[in-house]
Motif scaffolding. Structure first.
Motif, PDB file in Angstrom:
ATOM      1  N   LEU A   1       0.838  -1.197   0.000  1.00  0.00           N
ATOM      2  CA  LEU A   1       0.000   0.000   0.000  1.00  0.00           C
ATOM      3  C   LEU A   1       0.874   1.250   0.000  1.00  0.00           C
ATOM      4  CD1 LEU A   1      -2.798   1.497   0.573  1.00  0.00           C
ATOM      5  CD2 LEU A   1      -2.173   1.244   2.973  1.00  0.00           C
ATOM      6  N   LEU A   2       1.891   1.265   0.846  1.00  0.00           N
ATOM      7  CA  LEU A   2       2.801   2.407   0.896  1.00  0.00           C
ATOM      8  C   LEU A   2       3.555   2.602  -0.410  1.00  0.00           C
ATOM      9  CD1 LEU A   2       4.370   2.213   4.468  1.00  0.00           C
ATOM     10  CD2 LEU A   2       2.943   4.018   3.532  1.00  0.00           C
ATOM     11  N   ALA A   3       3.977   1.513  -1.026  1.00  0.00           N
ATOM     12  CA  ALA A   3       4.712   1.610  -2.295  1.00  0.00           C
ATOM     13  C   ALA A   3       3.862   2.308  -3.354  1.00  0.00           C
ATOM     14  CB  ALA A   3       5.134   0.225  -2.775  1.00  0.00           C
ATOM     15  N   HIS A   4       2.572   1.983  -3.397  1.00  0.00           N
ATOM     16  CA  HIS A   4       1.694   2.606  -4.381  1.00  0.00           C
ATOM     17  C   HIS A   4       1.373   4.055  -4.020  1.00  0.00           C
ATOM     18  CE1 HIS A   4       0.964  -0.891  -6.868  1.00  0.00           C
ATOM     19  NE2 HIS A   4       0.720  -1.620  -5.795  1.00  0.00           N
ATOM     20  N   LEU A   5       1.064   4.314  -2.762  1.00  0.00           N
ATOM     21  CA  LEU A   5       0.633   5.657  -2.375  1.00  0.00           C
ATOM     22  C   LEU A   5       1.783   6.658  -2.286  1.00  0.00           C
ATOM     23  CD1 LEU A   5      -2.171   4.996   0.257  1.00  0.00           C
ATOM     24  CD2 LEU A   5      -2.362   5.426  -2.192  1.00  0.00           C
ATOM     25  N   LEU A   6       2.985   6.198  -1.991  1.00  0.00           N
ATOM     26  CA  LEU A   6       4.117   7.115  -1.954  1.00  0.00           C
ATOM     27  C   LEU A   6       4.415   7.699  -3.329  1.00  0.00           C
ATOM     28  CD1 LEU A   6       6.644   5.448   0.498  1.00  0.00           C
ATOM     29  CD2 LEU A   6       5.506   7.628   0.770  1.00  0.00           C
ATOM     30  N   GLY A   7       3.986   7.011  -4.380  1.00  0.00           N
ATOM     31  CA  GLY A   7       4.183   7.526  -5.722  1.00  0.00           C
ATOM     32  C   GLY A   7       3.482   8.853  -5.950  1.00  0.00           C
ATOM     33  N   ILE A   8       2.406   9.106  -5.242  1.00  0.00           N
ATOM     34  CA  ILE A   8       1.680  10.366  -5.379  1.00  0.00           C
ATOM     35  C   ILE A   8       2.553  11.522  -4.908  1.00  0.00           C
ATOM     36  CG2 ILE A   8      -0.339  11.674  -4.590  1.00  0.00           C
ATOM     37  CD1 ILE A   8      -1.756   8.942  -4.266  1.00  0.00           C
ATOM     38  N   VAL A   9       3.307  11.299  -3.846  1.00  0.00           N
ATOM     39  CA  VAL A   9       4.088  12.369  -3.230  1.00  0.00           C
ATOM     40  C   VAL A   9       5.545  12.359  -3.691  1.00  0.00           C
ATOM     41  CG1 VAL A   9       4.838  13.319  -1.012  1.00  0.00           C
ATOM     42  CG2 VAL A   9       2.604  12.240  -1.207  1.00  0.00           C
ATOM     43  N   THR A  10       6.163  11.192  -3.753  1.00  0.00           N
ATOM     44  CA  THR A  10       7.604  11.127  -4.000  1.00  0.00           C
ATOM     45  C   THR A  10       7.976  10.691  -5.405  1.00  0.00           C
ATOM     46  OG1 THR A  10       7.794   8.818  -3.280  1.00  0.00           O
ATOM     47  CG2 THR A  10       7.993  10.525  -1.587  1.00  0.00           C
ATOM     48  N   GLY A  11       6.995  10.376  -6.232  1.00  0.00           N
ATOM     49  CA  GLY A  11       7.317   9.864  -7.562  1.00  0.00           C
ATOM     50  C   GLY A  11       7.912   8.473  -7.438  1.00  0.00           C
ATOM     51  N   PRO A  12       8.917   8.163  -8.232  1.00  0.00           N
ATOM     52  CA  PRO A  12       9.475   6.805  -8.195  1.00  0.00           C
ATOM     53  C   PRO A  12      10.369   6.514  -6.986  1.00  0.00           C
ATOM     54  CG  PRO A  12      10.531   8.102  -9.912  1.00  0.00           C
ATOM     55  CD  PRO A  12       9.440   8.940  -9.344  1.00  0.00           C
ATOM     56  N   ILE A  13      10.744   7.519  -6.218  1.00  0.00           N
ATOM     57  CA  ILE A  13      11.706   7.328  -5.125  1.00  0.00           C
ATOM     58  C   ILE A  13      11.156   6.421  -4.026  1.00  0.00           C
ATOM     59  CG2 ILE A  13      13.082   8.512  -3.362  1.00  0.00           C
ATOM     60  CD1 ILE A  13      13.976   9.011  -6.266  1.00  0.00           C
TER      61      ILE A  13
END
Length: 125
Positions: A27-39
């Protein structure tokens, strides 16, 4: 069978229900993309890729990473096209698609389902 039949790879079969900690990391891997992009997805994938017991996290973080790389490429192309004004229309569309698809993927991952984005360059295999 044409070359377009296998454009989107099917999710790997799961050998049972993914544990809650793996679903949360996915879940975090998918949602972090909104804020951090691919990082964000890259960090989760690099931390988990060598642990064989975290197969669900590795699969979903790799999928999120591939999608975020695709979104990054689309934003760069939109920025370049902004000089001929079409990019000004494309940037918000790419951003909205990123937001919506990341939320859908996060919900699916939290339910223990493998999710495949409808359009993503599969650069990390």
């Amino acid at each position: 069978m044409s070359e377009f039949d296998n454009v989107t790879a099917p999710p790997p079969p799961t050998a049972g229900e993914a544990p809650q900690d793996q679903r949360t990391m996915s879940l975090l891997a998918h949602l972090l993309g909104i804020v951090t992009g691919p990082i964000g997805a890259l960090i989760i994938w690099l931390v988990s890729k060598d642990d064989a017991s975290k197969g669900f996290v590795v699969d979903q973080s790799k999928e999120a990473l591939n999608f975020q790389i695709t979104v990054f490429i689309a934003i760069v192309i939109s920025w370049i096209l902004a000089f001929v004004l079409i990019g000004l229309l494309l940037m918000p569309l790419v951003g909205i698609a990123n937001l919506v698809l990341c939320i859908i993927a996060g919900i699916k991952a939290n339910n223990g389902e493998s999710y495949r984005y409808p359009f993503a360059l599969r650069l990390i295999k």
